[in-house]
Enzyme design. Structure first.
Site, PDB file in Angstrom:
ATOM      1  N   ARG A   1       0.827  -1.205   0.000  1.00  0.00           N
ATOM      2  CA  ARG A   1       0.000   0.000   0.000  1.00  0.00           C
ATOM      3  C   ARG A   1       0.863   1.257   0.000  1.00  0.00           C
ATOM      4  O   ARG A   1       0.508   2.263  -0.589  1.00  0.00           O
ATOM      5  CB  ARG A   1      -0.922  -0.009   1.220  1.00  0.00           C
ATOM      6  CG  ARG A   1      -1.777   1.235   1.342  1.00  0.00           C
ATOM      7  CD  ARG A   1      -2.483   1.306   2.685  1.00  0.00           C
ATOM      8  NE  ARG A   1      -3.411   0.212   2.874  1.00  0.00           N
ATOM      9  CZ  ARG A   1      -3.647  -0.351   4.045  1.00  0.00           C
ATOM     10  NH1 ARG A   1      -3.014   0.048   5.132  1.00  0.00           N
ATOM     11  NH2 ARG A   1      -4.517  -1.317   4.148  1.00  0.00           N
ATOM     12  N   TYR A   2       1.986   1.216   0.716  1.00  0.00           N
ATOM     13  CA  TYR A   2       2.902   2.363   0.799  1.00  0.00           C
ATOM     14  C   TYR A   2       4.126   2.032  -0.046  1.00  0.00           C
ATOM     15  O   TYR A   2       4.633   0.912   0.002  1.00  0.00           O
ATOM     16  CB  TYR A   2       3.318   2.602   2.249  1.00  0.00           C
ATOM     17  CG  TYR A   2       2.158   2.738   3.208  1.00  0.00           C
ATOM     18  CD1 TYR A   2       1.345   3.868   3.171  1.00  0.00           C
ATOM     19  CD2 TYR A   2       1.879   1.742   4.133  1.00  0.00           C
ATOM     20  CE1 TYR A   2       0.278   3.988   4.046  1.00  0.00           C
ATOM     21  CE2 TYR A   2       0.810   1.861   5.009  1.00  0.00           C
ATOM     22  CZ  TYR A   2       0.013   2.995   4.962  1.00  0.00           C
ATOM     23  OH  TYR A   2      -1.041   3.112   5.833  1.00  0.00           O
TER      24      TYR A   2
ATOM     25  N   ARG B   1       7.409   0.143   1.521  1.00  0.00           N
ATOM     26  CA  ARG B   1       7.330  -1.043   2.370  1.00  0.00           C
ATOM     27  C   ARG B   1       6.129  -1.895   1.992  1.00  0.00           C
ATOM     28  O   ARG B   1       5.113  -1.375   1.519  1.00  0.00           O
ATOM     29  CB  ARG B   1       7.271  -0.676   3.850  1.00  0.00           C
ATOM     30  CG  ARG B   1       6.141   0.296   4.211  1.00  0.00           C
ATOM     31  CD  ARG B   1       6.584   1.132   5.416  1.00  0.00           C
ATOM     32  NE  ARG B   1       5.509   1.902   6.030  1.00  0.00           N
ATOM     33  CZ  ARG B   1       5.114   3.097   5.590  1.00  0.00           C
ATOM     34  NH1 ARG B   1       5.648   3.636   4.513  1.00  0.00           N
ATOM     35  NH2 ARG B   1       4.153   3.752   6.232  1.00  0.00           N
TER      36      ARG B   1
ATOM     37  N   CYS C   1      -1.676 -18.450  14.557  1.00  0.00           N
ATOM     38  CA  CYS C   1      -1.146 -17.657  15.669  1.00  0.00           C
ATOM     39  C   CYS C   1      -1.035 -18.564  16.882  1.00  0.00           C
ATOM     40  O   CYS C   1      -1.660 -19.622  16.936  1.00  0.00           O
ATOM     41  CB  CYS C   1      -2.090 -16.511  16.024  1.00  0.00           C
ATOM     42  SG  CYS C   1      -2.391 -15.368  14.679  1.00  0.00           S
TER      43      CYS C   1
ATOM     44  N   CYS D   1      -6.855 -13.686  19.341  1.00  0.00           N
ATOM     45  CA  CYS D   1      -7.352 -12.561  20.123  1.00  0.00           C
ATOM     46  C   CYS D   1      -8.773 -12.252  19.680  1.00  0.00           C
ATOM     47  O   CYS D   1      -9.056 -12.220  18.483  1.00  0.00           O
ATOM     48  CB  CYS D   1      -6.446 -11.356  19.900  1.00  0.00           C
ATOM     49  SG  CYS D   1      -4.699 -11.774  20.096  1.00  0.00           S
TER      50      CYS D   1
ATOM     51  N   CYS E   1      -9.235  -9.361  17.060  1.00  0.00           N
ATOM     52  CA  CYS E   1      -8.307  -9.312  15.919  1.00  0.00           C
ATOM     53  C   CYS E   1      -8.973  -8.777  14.655  1.00  0.00           C
ATOM     54  O   CYS E   1     -10.066  -9.199  14.296  1.00  0.00           O
ATOM     55  CB  CYS E   1      -7.773 -10.704  15.645  1.00  0.00           C
ATOM     56  SG  CYS E   1      -6.712 -10.765  14.182  1.00  0.00           S
TER      57      CYS E   1
ATOM     58  N   ARG F   1      -7.985  -9.378  11.744  1.00  0.00           N
ATOM     59  CA  ARG F   1      -7.953 -10.419  10.712  1.00  0.00           C
ATOM     60  C   ARG F   1      -8.668 -11.677  11.210  1.00  0.00           C
ATOM     61  O   ARG F   1      -8.383 -12.787  10.775  1.00  0.00           O
ATOM     62  CB  ARG F   1      -6.506 -10.755  10.326  1.00  0.00           C
ATOM     63  CG  ARG F   1      -5.777  -9.598   9.685  1.00  0.00           C
ATOM     64  CD  ARG F   1      -4.552 -10.036   8.891  1.00  0.00           C
ATOM     65  NE  ARG F   1      -3.885  -8.868   8.333  1.00  0.00           N
ATOM     66  CZ  ARG F   1      -2.698  -8.400   8.739  1.00  0.00           C
ATOM     67  NH1 ARG F   1      -2.012  -9.023   9.668  1.00  0.00           N
ATOM     68  NH2 ARG F   1      -2.173  -7.324   8.183  1.00  0.00           N
TER      69      ARG F   1
ATOM     70  N   ASP G   1     -10.093  -1.555  15.296  1.00  0.00           N
ATOM     71  CA  ASP G   1     -10.631  -1.652  13.939  1.00  0.00           C
ATOM     72  C   ASP G   1     -12.071  -2.151  13.963  1.00  0.00           C
ATOM     73  O   ASP G   1     -12.533  -2.713  14.956  1.00  0.00           O
ATOM     74  CB  ASP G   1      -9.769  -2.604  13.107  1.00  0.00           C
ATOM     75  CG  ASP G   1      -8.388  -2.031  12.847  1.00  0.00           C
ATOM     76  OD1 ASP G   1      -8.318  -0.913  12.309  1.00  0.00           O
ATOM     77  OD2 ASP G   1      -7.389  -2.680  13.204  1.00  0.00           O
TER      78      ASP G   1
ATOM     79  N   ASP H   1      -6.373   3.126  11.459  1.00  0.00           N
ATOM     80  CA  ASP H   1      -6.300   2.574  10.115  1.00  0.00           C
ATOM     81  C   ASP H   1      -7.640   2.898   9.465  1.00  0.00           C
ATOM     82  O   ASP H   1      -8.678   2.371   9.875  1.00  0.00           O
ATOM     83  CB  ASP H   1      -6.068   1.054  10.188  1.00  0.00           C
ATOM     84  CG  ASP H   1      -5.002   0.622   9.214  1.00  0.00           C
ATOM     85  OD1 ASP H   1      -5.122   0.962   8.022  1.00  0.00           O
ATOM     86  OD2 ASP H   1      -4.053  -0.050   9.656  1.00  0.00           O
TER      87      ASP H   1
ATOM     88  N   LYS I   1      -2.944   4.267   7.472  1.00  0.00           N
ATOM     89  CA  LYS I   1      -2.889   4.620   8.906  1.00  0.00           C
ATOM     90  C   LYS I   1      -2.490   6.068   9.071  1.00  0.00           C
ATOM     91  O   LYS I   1      -1.559   6.516   8.434  1.00  0.00           O
ATOM     92  CB  LYS I   1      -1.791   3.780   9.575  1.00  0.00           C
ATOM     93  CG  LYS I   1      -2.249   2.440  10.095  1.00  0.00           C
ATOM     94  CD  LYS I   1      -1.202   1.823  10.994  1.00  0.00           C
ATOM     95  CE  LYS I   1      -0.216   0.908  10.320  1.00  0.00           C
ATOM     96  NZ  LYS I   1      -0.666   0.010   9.321  1.00  0.00           N
TER      97      LYS I   1
HETATM   98  C1  LIG Z   1       0.415  -0.792   8.925  1.00  0.00           C
HETATM   99  C2  LIG Z   1       0.889  -1.098   7.579  1.00  0.00           C
HETATM  100  C3  LIG Z   1       2.242  -0.936   7.229  1.00  0.00           C
HETATM  101  C4  LIG Z   1       3.272  -0.465   8.202  1.00  0.00           C
HETATM  102  O1  LIG Z   1       3.102   0.886   8.454  1.00  0.00           O
HETATM  103  P1  LIG Z   1       4.117   1.655   9.382  1.00  0.00           P
HETATM  104  O2  LIG Z   1       3.455   2.971   9.585  1.00  0.00           O
HETATM  105  O3  LIG Z   1       5.420   1.738   8.639  1.00  0.00           O
HETATM  106  O4  LIG Z   1       4.275   0.866  10.647  1.00  0.00           O
HETATM  107  C5  LIG Z   1       2.622  -1.227   5.949  1.00  0.00           C
HETATM  108  N1  LIG Z   1       1.736  -1.653   5.029  1.00  0.00           N
HETATM  109  C6  LIG Z   1       0.441  -1.818   5.328  1.00  0.00           C
HETATM  110  C7  LIG Z   1      -0.467  -2.306   4.272  1.00  0.00           C
HETATM  111  C8  LIG Z   1      -0.029  -1.556   6.618  1.00  0.00           C
HETATM  112  O5  LIG Z   1      -1.327  -1.755   6.914  1.00  0.00           O
HETATM  113  S1  SF4 Z   2      -4.168  -9.968  16.908  1.00  0.00           S
HETATM  114 FE1  SF4 Z   2      -4.841 -11.454  15.342  1.00  0.00          FE
HETATM  115  S2  SF4 Z   2      -3.018 -11.857  14.113  1.00  0.00           S
HETATM  116 FE2  SF4 Z   2      -2.318 -10.936  16.048  1.00  0.00          FE
HETATM  117  S3  SF4 Z   2      -1.891 -12.683  17.411  1.00  0.00           S
HETATM  118 FE3  SF4 Z   2      -3.989 -12.018  17.826  1.00  0.00          FE
HETATM  119  S4  SF4 Z   2      -5.245 -13.337  16.499  1.00  0.00           S
HETATM  120 FE4  SF4 Z   2      -3.147 -13.439  15.701  1.00  0.00          FE
END
Ligand SMILES: *Cc1c(COP(=O)(O)O)cnc(C)c1O
Ligand code: SF4
Length: 344
Positions: free
Chosen positions: A90-91, A94, A103, A107, A110, A112, A270, A307, A314
């Site tokens: 996305r960025y 990175r 995992c 959690c 979570c 995801r 989220d 986010d 973010k």
């Molecule tokens: C959170 C996230 C990152 C990391 O973002 P930082 O601000 O560098 O910690 C990179 N890519 C995606 C898609 C993210 O959701």
């Molecule tokens: S927050 Fe989600 S991805 Fe992270 S350890 Fe917990 S269950 Fe796993």
């Protein structure tokens, strides 16, 4: 205890949770419906902690059956920026690498939660396609291992993946986002630490939400990583019933810096399905952050971020200390008093 023993004794059924006192038999029928939608797993380290703020993160709750209209299956839009399977880009500089969906714990909040726990690690052919994409996209200077939790992979597998990423010659840093050093500290073995101690710098962001999660065993795991030259940061999710007050967060952030971990992000929760009971408002989050400003060491202050739902990224969400008024700025100090500031 080695990591295999820890894995074998994790609690993954309602029977096991009831025996550990984490859920009540009277709620069994409703909780069966919860666990049909959202997987359960608690490590012995976490099941052994009495604090309500720890238990609420892992014990299934009937309120998870309440799905609100604004809640999303993919709240931060992981899937909307995936150039090849397993990679979210996305960025520009990175990209996130999803190496597994497993995992050590699941959690309840979570983001995801609808995909974690599904079988399968990133396949060899998928990783090869990721490497091809990265080789063709040198603007990516940082690969972020996530999941699930990347530290459930073996030290050998991780070491082999890092070797191949290093060999690309385009990366400046690799980052891991993980909960393992806290929830399953025995997995941070000498072999794992050795695999991370390399020429290509490996940074680690530890997901931790409550001060009691940093047990003596977790503290030792953090120390092993620190000795191997892995810079340690933390990320915390702001959660009602867990940590959404200044005293709990102050205790957590102070404990983190004592263990050489720099608080990095405090995430606004989220819009994951069935997590409404954990959510606080942005105004509450800003109040907590404002209370910590001035009272807590600067090196212990994380950035409060949201986010933006839908995959828009973010951003810091305050509180704001600066506003424009006519031809000058008004700046608020940590005690809440306002001051005038004029640009030259
Ligand atoms: C959170 C996230 C990152 C990391 O973002 P930082 O601000 O560098 O910690 C990179 N890519 C995606 C898609 C993210 O959701
Ligand atoms: S927050 Fe989600 S991805 Fe992270 S350890 Fe917990 S269950 Fe796993």
């Amino acid at each position: 205890m080695n990591s295999l023993d820890a894995a074998e004794s994790a609690l993954t059924t309602l029977d096991a949770l009831e025996r550990a006192g984490l859920t009540h038999p009277a709620q069994r029928a409703a909780l069966d419906r919860v666990t049909a939608s959202f997987r359960v797993r608690v490590t012995p380290e976490m099941a052994g902690l009495a604090a309500q703020g720890v238990r609420a993160q892992f014990a299934p709750d009937i309120r998870e059956l309440t799905i609100l209209p604004e809640e999303l299956a993919d709240p931060i839009g992981d899937a909307s920026h995936a150039p090849v399977p397993g990679l979210t880009h996305r960025y520009a500089d990175r990209a996130i690498l999803h190496v597994t969906k497993a995992c050590e714990v699941y959690c309840r909040f979570c983001f995801r939660r609808e995909t974690v726990g599904e079988a399968g690690q990133l396949a060899e052919a998928e990783f090869a396609a990721v490497l091809d994409y990265l080789a063709a996209t040198p603007a990516v200077r940082e690969v972020i291992f996530t999941g699930g939790d990347p530290l459930v992979l073996s030290a050998r597998r991780l070491g082999a993946m890092l070797d191949r990423l290093e060999a690309l010659g385009t990366l400046e840093v690799v980052r891991f986002h993980t909960r393992v050093p806290v929830v399953a500290p025995d997995r941070v073995s000498a072999g794992l630490v050795a695999a991370l101690d390399r020429a290509l710098p490996v940074w680690m962001v530890i997901h931790v939400n409550h001060p009691d999660e940093i047990t003596p065993a977790a503290a030792e795991a953090l120390r092993r990583l620190n000795r191997a030259g892995v810079p340690l940061l933390s990320q915390t999710v702001l959660l009602r019933g867990v940590n959404a007050d200044a005293d709990t967060l102050e205790a957590l952030f102070r404990k983190l810096i004592r263990h050489r971990v720099k608080p990095y992000y405090l995430h606004h929760p989220d819009l994951a399905k069935g997590t409404g009971h954990f959510r606080v408002t942005l105004a509450e989050g800003q109040r907590v952050m404002a209370a910590l400003r001035g009272r807590l060491s600067g090196i212990a202050q994380p950035l409060y971020v949201l986010d933006i739902p839908g995959g828009h990224g973010k951003v810091p969400v305050g509180p704001a200390y600066l506003r424009r008024e006519g031809d000058h700025w008004v700046v608020t100090d940590p005690q809440g008093r306002e001051h005038l500031y004029r640009d030259l």
